[in-house]
Design a protein around this motif. Structure first.
Motif, PDB file in Angstrom:
ATOM      1  N   ARG A   1      20.212  53.322 -37.716  1.00  0.00           N
ATOM      2  CA  ARG A   1      19.554  52.291 -38.519  1.00  0.00           C
ATOM      3  C   ARG A   1      18.391  52.840 -39.349  1.00  0.00           C
ATOM      4  O   ARG A   1      18.117  52.315 -40.428  1.00  0.00           O
ATOM      5  CB  ARG A   1      19.073  51.150 -37.616  1.00  0.00           C
ATOM      6  N   GLY A   2      17.758  53.889 -38.854  1.00  0.00           N
ATOM      7  CA  GLY A   2      16.653  54.466 -39.618  1.00  0.00           C
ATOM      8  C   GLY A   2      17.118  55.015 -40.945  1.00  0.00           C
ATOM      9  O   GLY A   2      16.549  54.707 -42.010  1.00  0.00           O
ATOM     10  N   ASP A   3      18.173  55.817 -40.931  1.00  0.00           N
ATOM     11  CA  ASP A   3      18.698  56.409 -42.164  1.00  0.00           C
ATOM     12  C   ASP A   3      19.368  55.356 -43.042  1.00  0.00           C
ATOM     13  O   ASP A   3      19.231  55.392 -44.267  1.00  0.00           O
ATOM     14  CB  ASP A   3      19.678  57.533 -41.829  1.00  0.00           C
ATOM     15  N   LEU A   4      20.083  54.419 -42.429  1.00  0.00           N
ATOM     16  CA  LEU A   4      20.693  53.353 -43.221  1.00  0.00           C
ATOM     17  C   LEU A   4      19.630  52.544 -43.956  1.00  0.00           C
ATOM     18  O   LEU A   4      19.824  52.125 -45.100  1.00  0.00           O
ATOM     19  CB  LEU A   4      21.509  52.425 -42.311  1.00  0.00           C
TER      20      LEU A   4
ATOM     21  N   ILE B   1      27.104  53.016 -30.403  1.00  0.00           N
ATOM     22  CA  ILE B   1      25.694  53.120 -30.011  1.00  0.00           C
ATOM     23  C   ILE B   1      24.833  52.561 -31.132  1.00  0.00           C
ATOM     24  O   ILE B   1      25.058  52.852 -32.306  1.00  0.00           O
ATOM     25  CB  ILE B   1      25.292  54.590 -29.765  1.00  0.00           C
ATOM     26  N   VAL B   2      23.832  51.758 -30.772  1.00  0.00           N
ATOM     27  CA  VAL B   2      22.826  51.309 -31.737  1.00  0.00           C
ATOM     28  C   VAL B   2      21.555  52.117 -31.488  1.00  0.00           C
ATOM     29  O   VAL B   2      21.081  52.220 -30.355  1.00  0.00           O
ATOM     30  CB  VAL B   2      22.537  49.803 -31.604  1.00  0.00           C
ATOM     31  N   ALA B   3      21.001  52.708 -32.557  1.00  0.00           N
ATOM     32  CA  ALA B   3      19.832  53.575 -32.413  1.00  0.00           C
ATOM     33  C   ALA B   3      18.787  53.265 -33.479  1.00  0.00           C
ATOM     34  O   ALA B   3      19.080  52.642 -34.497  1.00  0.00           O
ATOM     35  CB  ALA B   3      20.252  55.043 -32.514  1.00  0.00           C
TER      36      ALA B   3
ATOM     37  N   PRO C   1      21.493  44.019 -40.726  1.00  0.00           N
ATOM     38  CA  PRO C   1      22.192  43.269 -39.671  1.00  0.00           C
ATOM     39  C   PRO C   1      23.686  43.119 -39.935  1.00  0.00           C
ATOM     40  O   PRO C   1      24.499  43.245 -39.013  1.00  0.00           O
ATOM     41  CB  PRO C   1      21.476  41.906 -39.687  1.00  0.00           C
ATOM     42  N   THR C   2      24.048  42.873 -41.193  1.00  0.00           N
ATOM     43  CA  THR C   2      25.473  42.739 -41.531  1.00  0.00           C
ATOM     44  C   THR C   2      26.195  44.060 -41.337  1.00  0.00           C
ATOM     45  O   THR C   2      27.310  44.106 -40.781  1.00  0.00           O
ATOM     46  CB  THR C   2      25.634  42.266 -42.986  1.00  0.00           C
ATOM     47  N   ILE C   3      25.578  45.158 -41.792  1.00  0.00           N
ATOM     48  CA  ILE C   3      26.191  46.477 -41.630  1.00  0.00           C
ATOM     49  C   ILE C   3      26.366  46.793 -40.148  1.00  0.00           C
ATOM     50  O   ILE C   3      27.421  47.286 -39.726  1.00  0.00           O
ATOM     51  CB  ILE C   3      25.334  47.553 -42.320  1.00  0.00           C
ATOM     52  N   GLN C   4      25.347  46.506 -39.344  1.00  0.00           N
ATOM     53  CA  GLN C   4      25.427  46.785 -37.910  1.00  0.00           C
ATOM     54  C   GLN C   4      26.598  46.042 -37.283  1.00  0.00           C
ATOM     55  O   GLN C   4      27.376  46.622 -36.513  1.00  0.00           O
ATOM     56  CB  GLN C   4      24.117  46.384 -37.230  1.00  0.00           C
ATOM     57  N   LYS C   5      26.748  44.767 -37.592  1.00  0.00           N
ATOM     58  CA  LYS C   5      27.848  43.977 -37.028  1.00  0.00           C
ATOM     59  C   LYS C   5      29.202  44.515 -37.481  1.00  0.00           C
ATOM     60  O   LYS C   5      30.162  44.572 -36.696  1.00  0.00           O
ATOM     61  CB  LYS C   5      27.690  42.511 -37.411  1.00  0.00           C
ATOM     62  N   GLU C   6      29.308  44.931 -38.735  1.00  0.00           N
ATOM     63  CA  GLU C   6      30.581  45.452 -39.244  1.00  0.00           C
ATOM     64  C   GLU C   6      30.956  46.755 -38.537  1.00  0.00           C
ATOM     65  O   GLU C   6      32.126  46.981 -38.212  1.00  0.00           O
ATOM     66  CB  GLU C   6      30.488  45.671 -40.756  1.00  0.00           C
ATOM     67  N   VAL C   7      29.968  47.616 -38.293  1.00  0.00           N
ATOM     68  CA  VAL C   7      30.251  48.870 -37.585  1.00  0.00           C
ATOM     69  C   VAL C   7      30.655  48.591 -36.137  1.00  0.00           C
ATOM     70  O   VAL C   7      31.573  49.221 -35.599  1.00  0.00           O
ATOM     71  CB  VAL C   7      29.035  49.815 -37.636  1.00  0.00           C
TER      72      VAL C   7
END
Length: 470
Positions: free
Chosen positions: A239-242, A270-272, A252-258
């Motif tokens: 999430r830092g680089d994204l 993994i969520v980091a 949040p949308t990208i995280q859910k899609e991944v």
């Protein structure tokens, strides 16, 4: 906990006692960031983790994170440079620079940057706008007050310099990880499934079996998400680089899609980054962090990775305890219907998928526990993919397989390499696992157990339902 905890090692956790206590608190994996330290320090971490895990008889994953082609700030004489809003800074190529200049270690940034580009340093601790570009320098005006530290990442938002996936140094680090039997290697700056295959061929050429974690951190990785997930062994949402490349409200949308893509293809996710970032300095998390973690657990990710909180933070043990507390609270409010909804969306691609679906449905209907004895590791990942909502106890005589499965959702894994003597059959193996689970307090009188095993010479697995009577 069904959701696993991964801890990044660093100065704050450079102790056998702390690592042992972290494992006892529920940590299932440790990450060594190869961007910091050297082989002597990493060897010490490997030794401490392996010894603590062995003493506690707890399979524990070890992750090595490659440096990758990230562009970083060079060495600043003052260590950290405080930047004021509207201050203009001159960036130059090199490891070091003059008093009023900021060194950048890679020429590729200078080849792509243009006037008007937004420059971000670190995880956004300093944001600037490019106002002038020369052959070997550029100047940028700070949009806000900020700080720039030695070795911090620097990117031009929305631009990905054309740099090789692996440097010669990265290749050496892959060999280092393979030689020391790391469970996984995290690969940075992945842009396609081909990138994953390049690293896999390298590992296989070294006679290694280290798994590959694909880090989703750039726009190209996001565009090629499906092929990257299919090619990898595990996926990490960086999430830092994204957040450096995308508007923050899109994360949040990208995280859910991944997460959805990873579960669909049966890859642990993994969520980091900034999980409980405030606990680097404070003994309690912020309210928004608690909500963020709770939400990720409700989305049924496989693992949450702590970074600065445990590498350099003041309260590494307290951070893990808080994370554990939030996970347990969130998991207590997950309904079986949520998991069933995920299973229905997956579809049953093979006979073994259908078998696992039936196994979990049966165990959940009788509120039982699942026991699986696995030699090859083919069934446990399928179980984890379907997000079990009953305890799943997995035993394997393969130590490295046990360490690998330790990060999968919902699996309680036992390394039976010291218990199982010789090439035992599945039926004998499940009996030994049951005895082991009872000795550890995982099974007790009155429990209903669904046992999964295969008959000798048969590919199909069987299910045995029974109640522990004595």
């Amino acid at each position: 906990m069904k959701t696993k905890i991964i801890v990044t090692l660093g100065p704050a956790t450079k102790s056998y006692d702390i690592i042992k206590r972290l494992i006892k608190e529920g940590v299932s994996g440790f990450r060594i960031n190869f961007s910091h330290g050297d082989t002597s320090e990493w060897d010490l971490f490997v030794k401490l983790v392996r010894e603590a895990a062995s003493e506690l008889d707890q399979p524990t994953s070890l992750i090595g994170d490659l440096r990758g082609p990230q562009i970083r700030i060079g060495v600043l004489d003052q260590g950290v440079l405080k930047v004021e809003r509207d201050q203009v800074l001159r960036f130059v190529f090199g490891e070091r620079a003059g008093e009023k200049e900021v060194p950048v270690r890679s020429k590729s940034l200078f080849e792509t940057v243009e006037v008007g580009d937004t420059i971000l340093v670190g995880d956004g601790e300093c944001i600037l706008r490019v106002v002038e570009v020369g052959d070997d320098y550029f100047q940028a005006r700070a949009l806000y007050d900020g700080v720039i530290g030695s070795g911090k990442k620097i990117v031009a938002r929305g631009k990905e310099p054309n740099v090789p996936l692996l440097s010669s140094e990265d290749v050496s680090l892959v060999k280092y990880a393979v030689d020391r039997e790391f469970t996984f290697i995290g690969v940075s700056y992945v842009r396609s499934g081909h990138d994953i295959n390049v690293v896999r061929n390298l590992i296989e050429g070294m006679k290694g079996s280290t798994g590959i974690i694909a880090k989703i951190e750039t726009p190209t990785a996001y565009r090629n998400l499906a092929e990257i997930v299919r090619s990898s062994d595990m996926v990490l949402i960086a999430r830092g680089d994204l957040g450096l490349h995308f508007d923050l409200e899109k994360l949040p949308t990208i995280q859910k899609e991944v997460i959805i893509a990873s579960v669909s293809y049966g890859r642990p996710v993994i969520v980091a980054t900034q999980i409980l970032e405030s606990m680097v300095e404070q003994p309690r998390p912020s309210r928004s962090e608690v909500v963020d973690v709770y939400s990720a657990v409700q989305d049924m990710v496989d693992a949450l990775m702590l970074t600065n909180e445990t590498a350099v933070g003041k309260y590494p043990l307290e951070t893990v305890r808080w994370l554990k507390k939030i996970i347990e609270s969130a998991e207590a409010n997950i309904k079986v219907e949520q998991a069933k909804s995920i299973r229905d969306s997956l579809g049953k691609r093979s006979l073994k998928d259908k078998y696992v679906h039936g196994l979990l449905s049966l165990a959940e209907s009788v509120e039982g526990k699942v026991l699986v004895f696995s030699k090859t590791g083919s069934v446990p990942p399928l179980i984890a993919r379907m997000r079990p909502q009953v305890p799943v106890i997995v035993g394997t005589p393969d130590r490295r397989l046990a360490e690998r499965l330790a990060l999968f959702y919902g699996l309680k894994v036992y390394d039976m390499s010291k218990t199982v003597q010789g090439d035992v059959g599945y039926e004998e193996g499940i009996g030994l696992l049951e005895k082991l689970a009872r000795s550890r307090g995982e099974l007790s009188i009155g429990d209903v157990v669904a046992e999964s095993f295969a008959r000798p010479g048969e590919d199909m697995h069987e299910i045995l339902i029974k109640r522990i009577l004595f």
